[in-house]
Design a protein around this motif. Sequence first.
Motif, mmCIF file in Angstrom:
data_model
loop_
_atom_site.group_PDB
_atom_site.id
_atom_site.type_symbol
_atom_site.label_atom_id
_atom_site.label_comp_id
_atom_site.label_asym_id
_atom_site.label_seq_id
_atom_site.Cartn_x
_atom_site.Cartn_y
_atom_site.Cartn_z
ATOM 1 N N ASN A 149 -13.314 -11.752 4.146
ATOM 2 C CA ASN A 149 -12.336 -11.808 3.047
ATOM 3 C C ASN A 149 -12.247 -10.465 2.309
ATOM 4 O O ASN A 149 -11.160 -10.055 1.904
ATOM 5 N N ALA A 150 -13.395 -9.786 2.147
ATOM 6 C CA ALA A 150 -13.359 -8.458 1.510
ATOM 7 C C ALA A 150 -12.520 -7.500 2.360
ATOM 8 O O ALA A 150 -11.709 -6.724 1.837
ATOM 9 N N GLY A 151 -12.679 -7.589 3.677
ATOM 10 C CA GLY A 151 -11.926 -6.722 4.585
ATOM 11 C C GLY A 151 -10.444 -7.056 4.584
ATOM 12 O O GLY A 151 -9.593 -6.162 4.618
ATOM 13 N N ARG A 152 -10.152 -8.337 4.538
ATOM 14 C CA ARG A 152 -8.738 -8.738 4.479
ATOM 15 C C ARG A 152 -8.087 -8.225 3.203
ATOM 16 O O ARG A 152 -6.960 -7.733 3.219
ATOM 17 N N LEU A 153 -8.799 -8.352 2.081
ATOM 18 C CA LEU A 153 -8.245 -7.861 0.807
ATOM 19 C C LEU A 153 -8.009 -6.347 0.895
ATOM 20 O O LEU A 153 -6.951 -5.848 0.504
ATOM 21 N N ALA A 154 -8.999 -5.642 1.445
ATOM 22 C CA ALA A 154 -8.897 -4.173 1.521
ATOM 23 C C ALA A 154 -7.766 -3.727 2.440
ATOM 24 O O ALA A 154 -7.218 -2.642 2.263
ATOM 25 N N THR A 155 -7.420 -4.555 3.434
ATOM 26 C CA THR A 155 -6.384 -4.150 4.388
ATOM 27 C C THR A 155 -5.053 -4.854 4.129
ATOM 28 O O THR A 155 -4.157 -4.839 4.974
ATOM 29 N N GLY A 156 -4.950 -5.509 2.978
ATOM 30 C CA GLY A 156 -3.665 -6.091 2.587
ATOM 31 C C GLY A 156 -3.308 -7.366 3.341
ATOM 32 O O GLY A 156 -2.145 -7.738 3.414
ATOM 33 N N GLN A 157 -4.332 -8.045 3.905
ATOM 34 C CA GLN A 157 -4.051 -9.313 4.581
ATOM 35 C C GLN A 157 -4.355 -10.474 3.638
ATOM 36 O O GLN A 157 -5.032 -10.319 2.628
ATOM 37 N N LYS A 158 -3.849 -11.651 4.028
ATOM 38 C CA LYS A 158 -4.066 -12.843 3.216
ATOM 39 C C LYS A 158 -5.569 -13.148 3.162
ATOM 40 O O LYS A 158 -6.204 -13.341 4.202
ATOM 41 N N ALA A 159 -6.131 -13.169 1.954
ATOM 42 C CA ALA A 159 -7.581 -13.330 1.803
ATOM 43 C C ALA A 159 -7.883 -14.405 0.772
ATOM 44 O O ALA A 159 -6.996 -14.841 0.039
ATOM 45 N N MET A 160 -9.131 -14.832 0.709
ATOM 46 C CA MET A 160 -9.606 -15.536 -0.482
ATOM 47 C C MET A 160 -10.117 -14.421 -1.405
ATOM 48 O O MET A 160 -10.972 -13.623 -1.004
ATOM 49 N N VAL A 161 -9.608 -14.366 -2.625
ATOM 50 C CA VAL A 161 -9.875 -13.237 -3.519
ATOM 51 C C VAL A 161 -10.930 -13.626 -4.562
ATOM 52 O O VAL A 161 -10.838 -14.707 -5.148
ATOM 53 N N PRO A 162 -11.937 -12.770 -4.803
ATOM 54 C CA PRO A 162 -12.959 -13.096 -5.799
ATOM 55 C C PRO A 162 -12.345 -13.509 -7.153
ATOM 56 O O PRO A 162 -11.370 -12.908 -7.622
#
Length: 292
Positions: free
Chosen positions: A127-140
């Motif tokens: 999820n951290a990687g998805r957030l960093a790469t602009g993909q759909k993530a679960m965000v803290p």
Amino acid sequence: MTAELIDGKAFAAALRGRIATAVAALRAEHGITPGLAVVLVGEDPASSVYVRSKGKATVEVGMEGFQHRLSAEAPQEELLALIARLNDDPAVNGILVQLPLPRHMDEAAVINAIAPEKDVDGFTVLNAGRLATGQKAMVPCTPLGCLMLLRDRLGSLAGKDALVIGRSNIVGKPMAQLLLADSATVTVAHSRTRDLPDLCRRADIVVAAVGRARFVQGDWIKPGATVIDVGINRTGDGLVGDVDFDAVREVAGAITPVPGGVGPMTIACLLANTLTATARANGLPEPEGLTP
Ligand code: NDP
């Protein structure tokens, strides 16, 4: 100038109300009740309080709360086996392992054992990687709550100079990613940063996540800036933030109080993430306004 107070408590209450409405609709229309499992290892008093309030908030919005307690001496394998069971349990849509863990456990290994789609804290590397790469993530949850407050106050964040003080994986780094995704110009400060007051004076947005009582001073603030205080510090005078509230509110345009600012948003965003995870797990449209 006296800053406007950003009322996180009221914003969080409204958010929880919207979540409760969506949960009721999910049950009525699809027979689905979102479930959040919270795992506590050991007896840390602060963690016990957090876990209890998370459980209470879960039930209040109509979700199912599952609490699991392990002794402080439990072997890591026991915790990993529990996480594996929760990963496979269709009644569980979100899994939260309360941190910190006892010293004999490998925190990263435990967190990364959580299925990414149930990782409602957003702490897994995926999820951290998805957030960093602009993909759909679960965000803290904490930075997600800060973002909601900032957008509510400022509208578009594009082009704003934002300073995040703190680079932890749970607050500072994901906060910086979220601000960057909203096209703010982001600076991340930490304990080795030089001339922090100067950097701060240039910022339209300051997010303080330092863990030091009243650290950010009034004369560091650009007049009219928006100041988000993530800090929770227990002092002789009670709970205080990372910002010298009385001095900063004379200069800033808006500021979150402590308590009653970011804190209530964190739990509301945990519920928001659980609802989002439930919608995604069932192939249903995600309720609006709960994700970045
Ligand atoms: P961490 O201790 O993990 O991180 C603190 C950060 O502050 C580090 O990056 C550190 O830098 C930086 N820092 C420390 N001293 C200075 C300094 N003198 N100048 C500049 N930067 C400095 O804390 P967290 O991110 O977990 O939490 C931050 C605060 O937010 C705490 O008060 C915590 O209680 C609170 N919190 C509140 C939540 C809420 O729901 N409201 C949720 C989570 C946290 P370096 O990396 O170089 O060491």
